[in-house]
Design a protein around this motif. Sequence first.
Motif, PDB file in Angstrom:
ATOM      1  N   VAL A 106     -23.349  43.769  40.034  1.00 41.06           N
ATOM      2  CA  VAL A 106     -24.338  44.828  39.813  1.00 41.06           C
ATOM      3  C   VAL A 106     -23.694  46.195  40.030  1.00 41.06           C
ATOM      4  CG1 VAL A 106     -26.453  45.874  40.715  1.00 41.06           C
ATOM      5  CG2 VAL A 106     -26.339  43.392  40.370  1.00 41.06           C
ATOM      6  N   ILE A 107     -22.976  46.351  41.135  1.00 40.20           N
ATOM      7  CA  ILE A 107     -22.359  47.639  41.465  1.00 40.20           C
ATOM      8  C   ILE A 107     -21.350  48.052  40.404  1.00 40.20           C
ATOM      9  CG2 ILE A 107     -20.821  48.793  43.108  1.00 40.20           C
ATOM     10  CD1 ILE A 107     -22.198  47.102  45.313  1.00 40.20           C
ATOM     11  N   ASP A 108     -20.528  47.095  39.969  1.00 33.62           N
ATOM     12  CA  ASP A 108     -19.465  47.392  39.013  1.00 33.62           C
ATOM     13  C   ASP A 108     -19.942  47.396  37.561  1.00 33.62           C
ATOM     14  OD1 ASP A 108     -17.735  47.516  41.154  1.00 33.62           O
ATOM     15  OD2 ASP A 108     -16.952  45.495  40.886  1.00 33.62           O
ATOM     16  N   GLY A 109     -21.123  46.836  37.312  1.00 31.96           N
ATOM     17  CA  GLY A 109     -21.597  46.722  35.935  1.00 31.96           C
ATOM     18  C   GLY A 109     -20.854  45.682  35.137  1.00 31.96           C
ATOM     19  N   LEU A 162     -20.452  43.110  58.836  1.00 29.33           N
ATOM     20  CA  LEU A 162     -20.413  44.558  59.053  1.00 29.33           C
ATOM     21  C   LEU A 162     -19.138  45.152  58.455  1.00 29.33           C
ATOM     22  CD1 LEU A 162     -21.746  44.747  62.725  1.00 29.33           C
ATOM     23  CD2 LEU A 162     -22.909  45.546  60.651  1.00 29.33           C
ATOM     24  N   GLU A 163     -18.014  44.492  58.660  1.00 25.32           N
ATOM     25  CA  GLU A 163     -16.761  44.969  58.071  1.00 25.32           C
ATOM     26  C   GLU A 163     -16.806  44.913  56.558  1.00 25.32           C
ATOM     27  OE1 GLU A 163     -12.776  44.335  59.823  1.00 25.32           O
ATOM     28  OE2 GLU A 163     -13.795  42.712  60.906  1.00 25.32           O
ATOM     29  N   LEU A 164     -17.404  43.863  56.032  1.00 26.89           N
ATOM     30  CA  LEU A 164     -17.477  43.689  54.587  1.00 26.89           C
ATOM     31  C   LEU A 164     -18.270  44.826  53.946  1.00 26.89           C
ATOM     32  CD1 LEU A 164     -18.153  40.247  52.937  1.00 26.89           C
ATOM     33  CD2 LEU A 164     -19.106  42.332  51.976  1.00 26.89           C
ATOM     34  N   VAL A 165     -19.402  45.173  54.548  1.00 28.35           N
ATOM     35  CA  VAL A 165     -20.214  46.266  54.009  1.00 28.35           C
ATOM     36  C   VAL A 165     -19.437  47.580  54.060  1.00 28.35           C
ATOM     37  CG1 VAL A 165     -22.281  47.649  54.404  1.00 28.35           C
ATOM     38  CG2 VAL A 165     -22.418  45.170  54.519  1.00 28.35           C
ATOM     39  N   GLU A 166     -18.735  47.811  55.166  1.00 31.07           N
ATOM     40  CA  GLU A 166     -17.943  49.031  55.268  1.00 31.07           C
ATOM     41  C   GLU A 166     -16.841  49.062  54.215  1.00 31.07           C
ATOM     42  OE1 GLU A 166     -15.336  51.614  58.532  1.00 31.07           O
ATOM     43  OE2 GLU A 166     -16.174  49.663  59.081  1.00 31.07           O
ATOM     44  N   GLY A 167     -16.192  47.926  54.001  1.00 31.55           N
ATOM     45  CA  GLY A 167     -15.154  47.861  52.982  1.00 31.55           C
ATOM     46  C   GLY A 167     -15.693  48.109  51.592  1.00 31.55           C
ATOM     47  N   GLN A 168     -16.848  47.531  51.288  1.00 29.85           N
ATOM     48  CA  GLN A 168     -17.470  47.758  49.977  1.00 29.85           C
ATOM     49  C   GLN A 168     -17.859  49.227  49.818  1.00 29.85           C
ATOM     50  OE1 GLN A 168     -18.287  45.458  47.198  1.00 29.85           O
ATOM     51  NE2 GLN A 168     -18.372  47.537  46.409  1.00 29.85           N
ATOM     52  N   SER A 169     -18.360  49.820  50.896  1.00 24.65           N
ATOM     53  CA  SER A 169     -18.729  51.230  50.845  1.00 24.65           C
ATOM     54  C   SER A 169     -17.514  52.107  50.561  1.00 24.65           C
ATOM     55  CB  SER A 169     -19.379  51.641  52.167  1.00 24.65           C
ATOM     56  OG  SER A 169     -19.729  53.011  52.154  1.00 24.65           O
ATOM     57  N   ARG A 170     -16.392  51.794  51.189  1.00 21.95           N
ATOM     58  CA  ARG A 170     -15.160  52.540  50.921  1.00 21.95           C
ATOM     59  C   ARG A 170     -14.757  52.399  49.456  1.00 21.95           C
ATOM     60  NH1 ARG A 170     -11.308  53.561  55.335  1.00 21.95           N
ATOM     61  NH2 ARG A 170     -12.195  52.979  57.347  1.00 21.95           N
ATOM     62  N   ASP A 171     -14.868  51.184  48.942  1.00 23.96           N
ATOM     63  CA  ASP A 171     -14.472  50.927  47.556  1.00 23.96           C
ATOM     64  C   ASP A 171     -15.295  51.775  46.597  1.00 23.96           C
ATOM     65  OD1 ASP A 171     -13.106  49.710  45.451  1.00 23.96           O
ATOM     66  OD2 ASP A 171     -14.516  48.047  45.330  1.00 23.96           O
ATOM     67  N   VAL A 172     -16.603  51.822  46.834  1.00 28.39           N
ATOM     68  CA  VAL A 172     -17.482  52.633  45.986  1.00 28.39           C
ATOM     69  C   VAL A 172     -17.136  54.113  46.115  1.00 28.39           C
ATOM     70  CG1 VAL A 172     -19.873  53.352  45.599  1.00 28.39           C
ATOM     71  CG2 VAL A 172     -19.343  50.932  45.995  1.00 28.39           C
ATOM     72  N   ALA A 173     -16.868  54.569  47.346  1.00 27.50           N
ATOM     73  CA  ALA A 173     -16.534  55.975  47.559  1.00 27.50           C
ATOM     74  C   ALA A 173     -15.234  56.360  46.863  1.00 27.50           C
ATOM     75  CB  ALA A 173     -16.433  56.265  49.057  1.00 27.50           C
ATOM     76  N   PHE A 174     -14.311  55.430  46.741  1.00 25.88           N
ATOM     77  CA  PHE A 174     -13.034  55.718  46.087  1.00 25.88           C
ATOM     78  C   PHE A 174     -13.224  56.177  44.638  1.00 25.88           C
ATOM     79  CE2 PHE A 174     -10.176  52.684  48.798  1.00 25.88           C
ATOM     80  CZ  PHE A 174     -10.364  53.513  49.882  1.00 25.88           C
ATOM     81  N   TYR A 185      -6.477  52.412  50.973  1.00 26.24           N
ATOM     82  CA  TYR A 185      -6.719  51.188  50.207  1.00 26.24           C
ATOM     83  C   TYR A 185      -6.641  49.957  51.097  1.00 26.24           C
ATOM     84  CZ  TYR A 185      -5.897  47.163  47.287  1.00 26.24           C
ATOM     85  OH  TYR A 185      -5.989  45.911  46.749  1.00 26.24           O
ATOM     86  N   LEU A 186      -5.619  49.869  51.936  1.00 21.54           N
ATOM     87  CA  LEU A 186      -5.448  48.686  52.778  1.00 21.54           C
ATOM     88  C   LEU A 186      -6.599  48.555  53.772  1.00 21.54           C
ATOM     89  CD1 LEU A 186      -1.599  48.819  53.406  1.00 21.54           C
ATOM     90  CD2 LEU A 186      -2.850  47.295  51.865  1.00 21.54           C
ATOM     91  N   ALA A 187      -7.110  49.683  54.274  1.00 22.98           N
ATOM     92  CA  ALA A 187      -8.274  49.625  55.161  1.00 22.98           C
ATOM     93  C   ALA A 187      -9.489  49.093  54.411  1.00 22.98           C
ATOM     94  CB  ALA A 187      -8.559  51.010  55.736  1.00 22.98           C
ATOM     95  N   MET A 188      -9.669  49.540  53.160  1.00 30.39           N
ATOM     96  CA  MET A 188     -10.767  49.033  52.342  1.00 30.39           C
ATOM     97  C   MET A 188     -10.625  47.542  52.089  1.00 30.39           C
ATOM     98  SD  MET A 188     -11.482  47.851  49.075  1.00 30.39           S
ATOM     99  CE  MET A 188     -10.053  48.402  48.159  1.00 30.39           C
ATOM    100  N   ALA A 189      -9.431  47.094  51.692  1.00 29.39           N
ATOM    101  CA  ALA A 189      -9.213  45.690  51.358  1.00 29.39           C
ATOM    102  C   ALA A 189      -9.383  44.798  52.580  1.00 29.39           C
ATOM    103  CB  ALA A 189      -7.824  45.497  50.749  1.00 29.39           C
ATOM    104  N   THR A 190      -9.002  45.304  53.748  1.00 28.68           N
ATOM    105  CA  THR A 190      -9.171  44.527  54.973  1.00 28.68           C
ATOM    106  C   THR A 190     -10.643  44.241  55.217  1.00 28.68           C
ATOM    107  OG1 THR A 190      -7.157  45.433  55.949  1.00 28.68           O
ATOM    108  CG2 THR A 190      -8.761  44.495  57.464  1.00 28.68           C
ATOM    109  N   GLY A 191     -11.497  45.229  54.954  1.00 24.80           N
ATOM    110  CA  GLY A 191     -12.926  45.006  55.131  1.00 24.80           C
ATOM    111  C   GLY A 191     -13.544  44.215  54.004  1.00 24.80           C
ATOM    112  N   LYS A 192     -13.263  44.615  52.782  1.00 17.81           N
ATOM    113  CA  LYS A 192     -13.956  44.013  51.642  1.00 17.81           C
ATOM    114  C   LYS A 192     -13.565  42.560  51.407  1.00 17.81           C
ATOM    115  CE  LYS A 192     -14.994  44.516  46.763  1.00 17.81           C
ATOM    116  NZ  LYS A 192     -14.982  45.365  45.574  1.00 17.81           N
TER     117      LYS A 192
END
Length: 347
Positions: A106-109, A162-174, A185-192
């Motif tokens: 949904v987020i990525d379409g 909680l980490e997963l949501v934060e990682g996804q949020s970072r990905d969207v913000a990017f 990027y590595l911080a995002m991937a660690t969470g997502k």
Amino acid sequence: MSQSTDSAPVADFPRLDWVDEALTPALRAAVEALPAAERLVARYHRGWCEADGAPRRPAKSGGGKAVRPALTLLCALAVGARPSAAVPGAVAVELVHDFTLLHDDVIDGDALRRHRPAAWSLFGTPAAVLTGDALLVAALRALTDAPGGQGPAAQELVGALLELVEGQSRDVAFEQAYEVSVADYLAMATGKTGALIGCACALGGVLGGADPDRVAGLREFGRRLGVAFQCADDVLGIWGRSALSGKPVGADLAARKKSLPVVAALAAPGAASRRLRDLYRAPGPLGANDIALARRLLEETGGRRAAEEEAHRQLAAALRALARARPTADACRQLHALARAMTHRAS
């Protein structure tokens, strides 16, 4: 940058039939307990039925290669327990994974998932989001209903979420950020991606009765493996083949995603990097010629090579962490094989 390609064929991928046999009855029971509307979407998403509810032919036992449940069961074996002890954890991580995929599409379409129309494109965005929510609840119920699942196991899953949501949020913000560093990027991937795979491994240890030190080693193994997996996924998303991955290849470039090859390329000096930066910042959609140009620029700047090298570094770190968990010999061999297959997928 969806966690989407664990269904892609790979050379020498370990046979996981035994995982399917252990997992599927409990997984089906969890899905069948969902409300009717969400049950249909979840069953379609997993490949068990068609959009109208008719059984799919040939019938599919599940989506992808179930690598996360396999890691959970193998990590229980690694600490000397029977894999059956960790089935509730395996069910929980697979349901959470499906929750993330439904929401990711949904987020990525993205309109394609595992060679079929994505759930949201058939049932609508609200239905896909609600089904993802229902699967998250089912995951928590599967774990908390298990013997011993109410304590450390449930805490493990909640922390990963909680980490997963934060990682996804970072990905969207990017997507809106002009500058993203490799460290970002590595911080995002660690969470997502790393958080859930780390949780899958830790749950095997927790439900297998391991001491905290061994659980910590398994968790770090999974987290590092998850980052390696995401790095490999980014490469596959740009240079893979849709017939293998089940996803539109080039979609990440078309959406101007800050995947690792792009992040590394944009940080490189030289004219090719500047040209790629201009391409990513240009108004309007990227056409087929633009995507082809971006691929070539990523090669010229070393972006692809950087992503592949990072995947190798993260895999090496994962295997070192696994050794600290003191796994049994058979489980160690199988975990090594699975880890290497996850990060050396066909392209």
